[in-house]
Enzyme design. Structure first.
Site, mmCIF file in Angstrom:
data_model
loop_
_atom_site.group_PDB
_atom_site.id
_atom_site.type_symbol
_atom_site.label_atom_id
_atom_site.label_comp_id
_atom_site.label_asym_id
_atom_site.label_seq_id
_atom_site.Cartn_x
_atom_site.Cartn_y
_atom_site.Cartn_z
ATOM 1 N N HIS A 64 46.574 45.424 45.116
ATOM 2 C CA HIS A 64 46.269 44.079 44.631
ATOM 3 C C HIS A 64 47.434 43.402 43.937
ATOM 4 C CE1 HIS A 64 45.719 46.059 40.762
ATOM 5 N NE2 HIS A 64 45.760 44.871 40.191
HETATM 6 C C1 UD1 Z 1 43.799 40.691 37.851
HETATM 7 C C2 UD1 Z 1 44.829 40.976 36.763
HETATM 8 C C3 UD1 Z 1 45.413 42.366 36.975
HETATM 9 C C4 UD1 Z 1 44.325 43.420 37.067
HETATM 10 C C5 UD1 Z 1 43.337 43.006 38.145
HETATM 11 C C6 UD1 Z 1 42.203 43.987 38.210
HETATM 12 C C7 UD1 Z 1 46.135 39.107 35.861
HETATM 13 C C8 UD1 Z 1 47.448 38.430 35.878
HETATM 14 N N1 UD1 Z 1 45.945 40.052 36.802
HETATM 15 O O1 UD1 Z 1 44.505 40.662 39.087
HETATM 16 O O2 UD1 Z 1 46.237 42.691 35.873
HETATM 17 O O3 UD1 Z 1 44.907 44.660 37.397
HETATM 18 O O4 UD1 Z 1 42.819 41.694 37.848
HETATM 19 O O5 UD1 Z 1 41.482 43.838 39.385
HETATM 20 O O6 UD1 Z 1 45.313 38.826 35.027
HETATM 21 N N2 UD1 Z 1 39.633 36.468 43.804
HETATM 22 C C9 UD1 Z 1 38.429 36.243 44.417
HETATM 23 N N3 UD1 Z 1 37.301 36.599 43.765
HETATM 24 C C10 UD1 Z 1 37.304 37.157 42.536
HETATM 25 C C11 UD1 Z 1 38.545 37.351 41.905
HETATM 26 C C12 UD1 Z 1 39.697 37.030 42.550
HETATM 27 O O7 UD1 Z 1 38.359 35.738 45.524
HETATM 28 O O8 UD1 Z 1 36.222 37.480 42.008
HETATM 29 C C13 UD1 Z 1 40.883 36.132 44.528
HETATM 30 C C14 UD1 Z 1 41.333 34.728 44.335
HETATM 31 O O9 UD1 Z 1 41.912 34.302 45.520
HETATM 32 C C15 UD1 Z 1 42.411 34.845 43.286
HETATM 33 C C16 UD1 Z 1 43.020 36.216 43.598
HETATM 34 O O10 UD1 Z 1 41.913 36.977 44.075
HETATM 35 O O11 UD1 Z 1 43.318 33.810 43.346
HETATM 36 C C17 UD1 Z 1 43.644 36.893 42.428
HETATM 37 O O12 UD1 Z 1 42.713 37.022 41.356
HETATM 38 P P1 UD1 Z 1 43.242 37.081 39.844
HETATM 39 O O13 UD1 Z 1 42.128 37.328 38.901
HETATM 40 O O14 UD1 Z 1 44.081 35.905 39.557
HETATM 41 O O15 UD1 Z 1 44.204 38.337 39.839
HETATM 42 P P2 UD1 Z 1 43.947 39.832 40.342
HETATM 43 O O16 UD1 Z 1 44.882 40.088 41.452
HETATM 44 O O17 UD1 Z 1 42.516 40.165 40.562
#
Ligand code: UD1
Length: 353
Positions: A205
């Site tokens: 991820h």
């Molecule tokens: C986040 C944390 C990371 C942690 C991880 C655990 C930050 C900078 N990163 O990363 O430290 O290890 O969570 O899983 O805070 N998305 C969905 N549905 C969701 C959540 C995310 O579709 O429920 C997609 C979206 O396109 C989003 C992307 O995933 O833009 C990234 O999600 P985000 O929460 O920004 O970061 P993670 O990669 O999950």
């Protein structure tokens, strides 16, 4: 009353055991969910499985660039906290996500003491958003709960020596607390889309991997050659970008796993490939060798006797790491004894008195 801010998947797992310990210690807790993770499989399922207390509010910050996402959270956390009477005596934050950073910024501005769980961790790689979030949060916190002595020393080297405790890691508590229930509820054969054994587990991820075609193809080329199936629960970040048809025939994607499903996948797998921090520890506690698909790890203690091999995204390095064995008889418990949450609750209770 204390307020906890959670928002991303691993924080739900950590909060499950800490909230229980706070309740046992008679400490009243209010939980804010920032809404950073919002899919049912990234959030809701954790409430069904782990018995987390009800949240007071979901701030629905959702996804966005780091600035937009964090800004939404800051604004909404501040509004919520200012509306609480009496004001909370402390704000509990976990780990290093944007939800953690947002909570730290707000609490420091409106002068609520910060309690940081998983403090003092460093990758020494400032291109990781998490590294920045950790450093800022540590330097704004009043109480710091560390997973290991190394984190205590790291904070000391940055001039932080007061209110610092080595309690062990609450994720170890979670493994101990939930493993038996997971075993009862999840049948591994129903979880896996293949029947061959042994198999390996993969998660990815980190933007360093998910946003790089070179890294992704390097990792997949290595997995193509390991001679056994690979279970890959796909992070939503990669949804729509990775199709089963483009993958090596032995790599099988599934939806994100619940916590119980992940524990069972860990229990039954042969080795783990991951760029996650939490999974490196969980693999270790479940006594499974891990190949870390990054160039460094914060969880440096796991890199002993071959238990965790830091291989990056290079095909040859991953292949080599996969082939090398662990030293027989070399496993010992790391990051405390699985009772970190009770210790943390005790320190918080003393702090609040
Ligand atoms: C986040 C944390 C990371 C942690 C991880 C655990 C930050 C900078 N990163 O990363 O430290 O290890 O969570 O899983 O805070 N998305 C969905 N549905 C969701 C959540 C995310 O579709 O429920 C997609 C979206 O396109 C989003 C992307 O995933 O833009 C990234 O999600 P985000 O929460 O920004 O970061 P993670 O990669 O999950």
């Amino acid at each position: 009353m204390v307020v906890s801010v959670i928002g991303a998947r691993p924080q739900f797992v950590k909060a499950a055991v800490v909230s229980l310990a706070l309740a046992k210690a008679g400490i009243k807790e209010t939980i804010i969910h920032t809404g950073q993770h919002y899919d049912e499989k990234m959030s809701g399922v954790f409430w069904q499985e782990l018995g987390l207390p009800e949240i007071a509010v979901n701030l629905e910050a959702g996804s966005g660039t780091h600035g937009v996402q964090t800004a939404h959270m800051i604004e909404r956390i501040e509004t919520f906290l200012l509306g609480l009477h009496p004001a909370p005596k402390a704000l509990i934050l976990y780990g290093d996500t944007n939800s953690t950073l947002a909570g730290a910024v707000v609490a420091s501005k409106i002068q609520i003491p910060i309690i940081h769980i998983e403090a003092g961790l460093r990758s020494f790689n400032r291109t990781m958003p998490e590294e920045v979030n950790r450093i800022v949060t540590d330097h704004l916190s009043t109480l710091q709960f560390c997973s290991s002595e190394k984190s205590v020393q790291q904070l000391a080297s940055e001039g932080i020596t007061e209110g610092v405790y080595n309690t062990g890691d609450v994720m170890f508590d979670a493994v101990r607390t939930f493993a038996a229930e997971a075993e009862k509820r999840i049948k591994i054969d129903g979880l896996l889309p293949f029947t061959e054994r042994p198999f390996c587990l993969l998660t990815l991820h980190r933007p360093a991997n998910t946003e790089s075609e070179q890294h992704l193809s390097g990792i997949l080329a290595a997995l193509d050659k390991i001679g056994m199936p690979v279970l890959w629960p796909l992070h939503p970040r990669l949804r729509g970008r990775i199709a089963q048809g483009q993958l090596p025939a032995n790599v099988h994607i599934t939806a994100p796993l619940s916590y119980f499903e992940m524990l069972m996948a860990l229990k039954h797998c042969y080795k783990v490939f991951t760029d996650s921090g939490g999974l490196q520890k969980e693999a270790y506690w479940m006594q499974k060798p891990c190949i870390t698909l990054r160039t460094e790890t914060e969880w440096i203690e796991t890199v002993h006797d071959g238990w965790n091999r830091v291989a990056g995204a290079d095909t040859a390095s991953i292949g080599l790491a996969f082939q090398q064995p662990v030293e027989p008889g070399s496993w010992y418990p790391l990051y405390g004894d699985g009772h970190a949450a009770d210790l943390i609750a005790k320190h918080i209770d003393n702090f609040l008195k």
